[in-house]
Write a protein that holds these residues in place. Structure first.
Motif, PDB file in Angstrom:
ATOM      1  N   HIS A 189      18.017   5.275  40.552  1.00  0.00           N
ATOM      2  CA  HIS A 189      18.109   6.597  39.938  1.00  0.00           C
ATOM      3  C   HIS A 189      19.498   7.179  40.243  1.00  0.00           C
ATOM      4  N   PHE A 211      15.988   8.693  34.490  1.00  0.00           N
ATOM      5  CA  PHE A 211      15.353   7.402  34.312  1.00  0.00           C
ATOM      6  C   PHE A 211      16.047   6.370  35.188  1.00  0.00           C
ATOM      7  N   PRO A 212      15.313   5.371  35.639  1.00  0.00           N
ATOM      8  CA  PRO A 212      15.956   4.295  36.398  1.00  0.00           C
ATOM      9  C   PRO A 212      16.980   3.567  35.520  1.00  0.00           C
ATOM     10  N   GLY A 213      18.083   3.156  36.136  1.00  0.00           N
ATOM     11  CA  GLY A 213      19.121   2.440  35.412  1.00  0.00           C
ATOM     12  C   GLY A 213      18.632   1.098  34.894  1.00  0.00           C
ATOM     13  N   HIS A 214      19.164   0.699  33.761  1.00  0.00           N
ATOM     14  CA  HIS A 214      18.771  -0.579  33.164  1.00  0.00           C
ATOM     15  C   HIS A 214      19.254  -1.724  34.049  1.00  0.00           C
ATOM     16  N   GLY A 215      18.341  -2.541  34.458  1.00  0.00           N
ATOM     17  CA  GLY A 215      18.692  -3.703  35.266  1.00  0.00           C
ATOM     18  C   GLY A 215      18.671  -3.432  36.761  1.00  0.00           C
ATOM     19  N   THR A 216      19.006  -2.219  37.189  1.00  0.00           N
ATOM     20  CA  THR A 216      19.064  -1.934  38.626  1.00  0.00           C
ATOM     21  C   THR A 216      17.844  -1.167  39.123  1.00  0.00           C
ATOM     22  N   GLN A 217      17.228  -0.392  38.238  1.00  0.00           N
ATOM     23  CA  GLN A 217      16.090   0.472  38.579  1.00  0.00           C
ATOM     24  C   GLN A 217      16.458   1.568  39.590  1.00  0.00           C
TER      25      GLN A 217
END
Length: 70
Positions: free
Chosen positions: A49, A41-47
């Motif tokens: 991977h 999943f994309p990282g929270h806040g950064t999007q």
């Protein structure tokens, strides 16, 4: 028979083609893959991977003598 669970399952899966090619004279070769699924999943806040990038770097570092199976 090659087995792996969790991260080991990913390793067994990724190297199965190489091992099968290397052991062509073996009549039966089994790979048992157990729970080798990791969601990226994309990282929270950064999007970004991060998991895919870190896993690719780990493959490159783990065995520099052989090309990665990716």
């Amino acid at each position: 028979m090659f087995t792996g669970g969790s991260a080991g399952a990913v390793g067994a899966y990724l190297w199965s083609g190489y091992v099968r090619q290397y052991l062509q004279s073996v009549s039966k070769l089994y790979f048992v893959i157990d729970s080798g699924i990791f969601l990226d999943f994309p990282g929270h806040g950064t999007q970004n991977h991060h998991f895919a990038t870190e896993l690719k770097n780990l493959y490159r570092l783990s065995n520099l003598e052989q090309p990665t199976p990716l």
